[in-house]
Structure formats: C-alpha cells, structure tokens
Design an enzyme around this catalytic site. Sequence first.
Site, short mmCIF file in Angstrom:
data_model
loop_
_atom_site.label_atom_id
_atom_site.label_comp_id
_atom_site.label_asym_id
_atom_site.label_seq_id
_atom_site.Cartn_x
_atom_site.Cartn_y
_atom_site.Cartn_z
N SER A 30 0.82 -1.23 0.00
CA SER A 30 0.00 0.00 0.00
C SER A 30 0.85 1.27 0.00
O SER A 30 0.39 2.32 -0.44
CB SER A 30 -0.94 -0.01 1.21
OG SER A 30 -0.17 -0.07 2.41
N THR A 31 2.10 1.19 0.47
CA THR A 31 2.95 2.39 0.44
C THR A 31 3.57 2.55 -0.95
O THR A 31 3.50 3.63 -1.55
CB THR A 31 4.04 2.31 1.51
OG1 THR A 31 3.46 1.93 2.77
CG2 THR A 31 4.75 3.66 1.67
N GLY A 86 8.08 -0.49 0.18
CA GLY A 86 7.70 -0.35 1.59
C GLY A 86 8.39 -1.40 2.45
O GLY A 86 9.26 -2.14 1.98
N LYS A 98 10.15 -7.66 5.40
CA LYS A 98 9.22 -7.42 4.31
C LYS A 98 8.51 -8.72 4.00
O LYS A 98 8.91 -9.78 4.49
CB LYS A 98 9.98 -6.93 3.07
CG LYS A 98 10.43 -5.49 3.20
CD LYS A 98 11.25 -5.02 2.00
CE LYS A 98 10.51 -5.17 0.71
NZ LYS A 98 9.15 -4.60 0.74
N GLY A 101 3.05 -8.88 2.31
CA GLY A 101 2.17 -8.89 1.12
C GLY A 101 2.45 -10.13 0.27
O GLY A 101 1.83 -10.33 -0.77
N GLU A 107 10.85 -9.21 -4.62
CA GLU A 107 11.35 -7.95 -4.05
C GLU A 107 12.83 -8.08 -3.73
O GLU A 107 13.65 -7.23 -4.07
CB GLU A 107 10.58 -7.60 -2.77
CG GLU A 107 9.15 -7.16 -3.03
CD GLU A 107 8.37 -6.96 -1.74
OE1 GLU A 107 8.75 -7.56 -0.69
OE2 GLU A 107 7.39 -6.22 -1.76
#
Length: 235
Positions: A30-31, A86, A98, A101, A107
């Site tokens: 979301s960021t 994020g 992290k 999500g 990532e």
Amino acid sequence: LTQDELKKIAAYKAVEFVESGMVLGLGTGSTAKHAVDRIGELLRLGKLNNIVGIPTSKMTHEQAVSVGIPLSDLDSHPVVDLAIDGADEVDPYMNLVKGRGGSLLREKMIEGACKKFVVIVDESKLVEHLGGSGLAMPVEIVPFCWKFTAHRLQLLFEEAGCVAKLRTFGENGKPFVTDNKNYIIDLYFKKDIGDLNAASDAILRHPGVVEHGMFLGMATTVIIAGELGVTMKNK
Ligand code: DER
C-alpha cells in the site's frame, strides 16, 4: 494525518530520487502503490521520460501497466538504478522485515540488484528489533512437505518462543500461493531472535526454504513519514 496520507508523503518524497532514463524497481504494497502512481503521473505530465519499471509482483505489474509505466524484467536489466518499496518493520540499523504482502522473493531479487534501495514507511513500522512487532516474519517455502519445513523452522527459534503458521487465505483456509507458486510460513516470535545474520543463515540452510523476509543491510535510504514530519536516514 491518516496512516495512508503518511505513506503517500513518504512515497512522493522517494520519487524525487527518480531521474529520467532510470531503470526502476517498483515495490509492492500500500505504500509502494503511491510511488508507482506518482511515477505514472510524472510520466503523463512529461516531467519524467524514458523510464523502465521492473515490477516486484504481478499486482505491481498490473498497477504499473494501468498508470502507463513501460515495464521490463531482470533478465533484460540485471542492474537496476533505484528501487522504491515499503517495509513491514525497520530497525535502527535499517534492517527490514518485508513480505507480509507475499512478494518477498521477487522484491529481494530486484532490490538486491539495485544501486540504490529507498524504503518508504510511516512511523508505525519502526521497531527496536526485527520480529519485535509480534507480527509475521514471512518465509517462502516450497509446497512439498510444508509441515516438515514449518516444524523445522519452529524448532530453530524455540528459545525465542517461535510459532510457525502456514499463511492461508479466504474462509476455507486454503494455502496462500505466491507469484512463484510457493507457500509462505509466517514465523511469530515472543522474544528477540538475537543475531540477525545467524538467523538468516539458519533459515536458508533448510532445503525446503526458498527465501525469508529479513532484508539485512540492503536499504540505502529509509524515508519515514510521521506526525511531526518526514525524516530520511541514509546508510
Ligand atoms: O509485502 C511487502 O514486502 C510490502 O512491501 C510490505 O513490506 C509493506 O507493505 P505496506 O506498504 O502495505 O505496509
């Protein structure tokens, strides 16, 4: 300011690092969503051009297409100029958790190939110790004999009071499946896990483990948006 407004402030600040002609790692969550939207907007306004995006998830791939960011991948661009993403937790040494999500593998591949990795968070993500938020520390594993792998991971961190849970979704509790067709085991700790590099090595030693959500020494900049303003930490 709402948490989402803080996320947007951090994201827009990070996009100031973007220069025309860059190959960009596009984060997930979301960021990072605000950063991807902003890059698309600046392209549309002609304030940026000649950008190539490397998305860190199928979800970001779709978002980037929808905002008009030209996309490619690591095979075509093995070195990435800048990634913006994020994080779920940031410790005082800029180590990260992290992957809540579910995109941690792509990532980590893309952010590990970057010259600069700018992390964008609202202040709620700051912790003293990774795993200290009591929230999940994700580990991507192969689906084959996942119970065996989950049990071994739980035993690994027994002293830290670790509980390992298969990540599921929906009411019928089906296993969550990552973009790479793997499962995720979420580790929950009651106590500090101590040396992070040792923990990382121990997790990765298990053959059923693909990757974990600790990003150690990878961030070059952390942008933190809080009620009192935006602060930036550099490596
Ligand atoms: O899953 C991920 O790795 C995300 O980047 C996560 O770390 C941050 O998600 P958020 O910006 O929605 O809090």
